[in-house]
Design an enzyme around this catalytic site. Structure first.
Site, PDB file in Angstrom:
ATOM      1  N   ASP A  77       0.927  -1.322  -0.062  1.00  0.00           N
ATOM      2  CA  ASP A  77      -0.106  -0.088   0.027  1.00  0.00           C
ATOM      3  C   ASP A  77       0.668   1.384  -0.022  1.00  0.00           C
ATOM      4  O   ASP A  77       2.041   1.238   0.174  1.00  0.00           O
ATOM      5  CB  ASP A  77      -0.848   0.057   1.400  1.00  0.00           C
ATOM      6  CG  ASP A  77      -0.052  -0.335   2.625  1.00  0.00           C
ATOM      7  OD1 ASP A  77      -0.774  -0.665   3.448  1.00  0.00           O
ATOM      8  OD2 ASP A  77       1.041  -0.298   2.490  1.00  0.00           O
ATOM      9  N   ASP A 146      -7.035  -2.915  14.175  1.00  0.00           N
ATOM     10  CA  ASP A 146      -8.550  -3.113  13.840  1.00  0.00           C
ATOM     11  C   ASP A 146      -8.495  -4.271  12.927  1.00  0.00           C
ATOM     12  O   ASP A 146      -9.542  -4.468  12.357  1.00  0.00           O
ATOM     13  CB  ASP A 146      -9.199  -1.665  13.248  1.00  0.00           C
ATOM     14  CG  ASP A 146      -8.552  -1.226  12.153  1.00  0.00           C
ATOM     15  OD1 ASP A 146      -8.800  -0.326  11.315  1.00  0.00           O
ATOM     16  OD2 ASP A 146      -7.588  -2.065  11.365  1.00  0.00           O
ATOM     17  N   HIS A 148      -6.797  -4.545  10.256  1.00  0.00           N
ATOM     18  CA  HIS A 148      -6.644  -4.407   8.794  1.00  0.00           C
ATOM     19  C   HIS A 148      -5.277  -5.208   8.302  1.00  0.00           C
ATOM     20  O   HIS A 148      -4.269  -5.085   8.883  1.00  0.00           O
ATOM     21  CB  HIS A 148      -6.837  -2.795   8.442  1.00  0.00           C
ATOM     22  CG  HIS A 148      -5.541  -2.166   8.896  1.00  0.00           C
ATOM     23  ND1 HIS A 148      -5.965  -1.147   9.710  1.00  0.00           N
ATOM     24  CD2 HIS A 148      -4.241  -2.272   8.668  1.00  0.00           C
ATOM     25  CE1 HIS A 148      -4.543  -0.613   9.733  1.00  0.00           C
ATOM     26  NE2 HIS A 148      -3.664  -1.125   8.837  1.00  0.00           N
ATOM     27  N   GLU A 153      -9.277  -1.818   5.510  1.00  0.00           N
ATOM     28  CA  GLU A 153      -9.958  -1.654   6.726  1.00  0.00           C
ATOM     29  C   GLU A 153     -11.365  -2.461   6.988  1.00  0.00           C
ATOM     30  O   GLU A 153     -11.782  -2.878   5.962  1.00  0.00           O
ATOM     31  CB  GLU A 153     -10.338  -0.152   6.606  1.00  0.00           C
ATOM     32  CG  GLU A 153      -8.877   0.977   6.569  1.00  0.00           C
ATOM     33  CD  GLU A 153      -8.428   1.181   7.772  1.00  0.00           C
ATOM     34  OE1 GLU A 153      -7.827   2.294   7.878  1.00  0.00           O
ATOM     35  OE2 GLU A 153      -8.256   0.423   8.679  1.00  0.00           O
TER      36      GLU A 153
HETATM   37  C1  GLP Z   1      -0.548   0.439   8.623  1.00  0.00           C
HETATM   38  C2  GLP Z   1      -0.106  -0.335   7.244  1.00  0.00           C
HETATM   39  C3  GLP Z   1      -0.306  -1.863   7.670  1.00  0.00           C
HETATM   40  C4  GLP Z   1       0.541  -2.167   8.927  1.00  0.00           C
HETATM   41  C5  GLP Z   1      -0.135  -1.449  10.041  1.00  0.00           C
HETATM   42  C6  GLP Z   1       0.583  -1.815  11.290  1.00  0.00           C
HETATM   43  O1  GLP Z   1      -1.889   0.645   8.379  1.00  0.00           O
HETATM   44  N1  GLP Z   1      -0.737  -0.201   6.171  1.00  0.00           N
HETATM   45  O2  GLP Z   1       0.605  -2.375   6.390  1.00  0.00           O
HETATM   46  O3  GLP Z   1       0.318  -3.705   9.162  1.00  0.00           O
HETATM   47  O4  GLP Z   1      -0.062   0.057   9.910  1.00  0.00           O
HETATM   48  O5  GLP Z   1       1.498  -1.096  11.524  1.00  0.00           O
HETATM   49  P1  GLP Z   1       2.250  -1.309  12.905  1.00  0.00           P
HETATM   50  O6  GLP Z   1       3.352  -2.469  12.400  1.00  0.00           O
HETATM   51  O7  GLP Z   1       3.123   0.113  13.089  1.00  0.00           O
HETATM   52  O8  GLP Z   1       1.506  -1.548  14.099  1.00  0.00           O
END
Ligand code: GLP
Length: 251
Positions: A77, A146, A148, A153
């Site tokens: 993404d 959440d 995702h 989402e």
């Molecule tokens: C973002 C990214 C996801 C990632 C998520 C969790 O939203 N788009 O790909 O898994 O954050 O991030 P973190 O590892 O900092 O908790």
């Protein structure tokens, strides 16, 4: 690492004591998948969780244990709109945390373009690129609090194709730690859909911390539902979850 198995579920869960232990295990897993492959297709994630994994991969690359020269990378993404050179873009995040430190040819880097003139057209372009390769060999995933994956989402469906999406208030709050303030967090993104993720031959999802425990529970134990997009992985052919004790605490 200790393993948790589930009757009649095609999901493997490995639990480590610390985030560092998880990262070392995940790096060994990625290294084993890449070994001997001439044109490995590696799907990548952003966020703070995979940073330790990328540090281990940099060490292995610099020690000559893994070679990125024949690898193509595909990121899940990117915010939209955002300048790919913006310090907060996922492209810059990947440059800083992996690409700039390994022998990966720049032309082998694939990620949605944050400043494409039309987000929907860019999503279509990226989806075609992902379909043309048939599926990555290994998709690295994180998980949002959440549930995702990428920026898929909580929704009423599992979106299949790469698409533009609005970020939830929760995700904006969670991601604001990378920005000066919450109002600077982009409100939209371009993300791989569940289709591209499910076409991956293998997935490795890494999660650490108490704030991921409910999402991990919903992803693995609850009935698959688009309110927790990671639960689609219950139908994936070969997924391993690498968790610390906190993230695994509700399993
Ligand atoms: C973002 C990214 C996801 C990632 C998520 C969790 O939203 N788009 O790909 O898994 O954050 O991030 P973190 O590892 O900092 O908790």
């Amino acid at each position: 690492m200790r393993e948790i198995t589930f009757e009649r579920k095609n999901i493997r869960v490995l639990v480590g004591k610390t985030a560092e232990e998880c990262a070392e295990f995940a790096a060994a897993f990625v290294t084993a998948q890449m070994a001997g492959q001439k044109a490995f297709k590696l799907g990548l994630a952003t966020g703070s969780t995979p940073v330790l994994l990328y540090r281990e991969l940099i060490k292995k690359n610099q020690a000559g244990e893994i070679d990125f020269s024949g690898v193509n990378t595909y990121n899940l993404d990117e915010y939209y709109p955002i300048d790919p050179k913006d310090a907060q873009s996922f492209r810059e995040f990947m440059e800083e945390n992996l690409f700039r430190h390994v022998n990966l040819p720049p032309e082998n880097i694939h990620i949605p373009c944050g400043n494409a003139p039309d987000g929907k057209e860019e999503a279509k372009r990226y989806e075609k690129e992902l379909c043309d390769i048939g599926g990555v060999d290994l998709q690295v995933l994180g998980i949002g609090s959440d549930g995702h994956v990428g920026f898929n989402e909580p929704d009423s469906i599992f979106p299949y194709e790469t698409h533009t999406t609005a970020l939830t208030e929760q995700t904006i709050r969670d991601n604001s730690r990378f920005f000066e303030s919450e109002d600077q967090v982009p409100r939209n993104a371009i993300t791989m859909g569940c289709g591209a993720i499910m076409r991956a031959k293998k997935c490795i999802l890494i999660a650490t911390g108490k704030n991921k425990a409910q999402a991990i529970h919903d992803a693995i134990l609850a009935d698959p539902a688009p309110s927790c997009q990671a639960s689609v992985l219950q139908f994936h052919q070969d997924t391993v979850f690498v968790l610390d004790e906190d993230a695994a605490s509700l399993l």
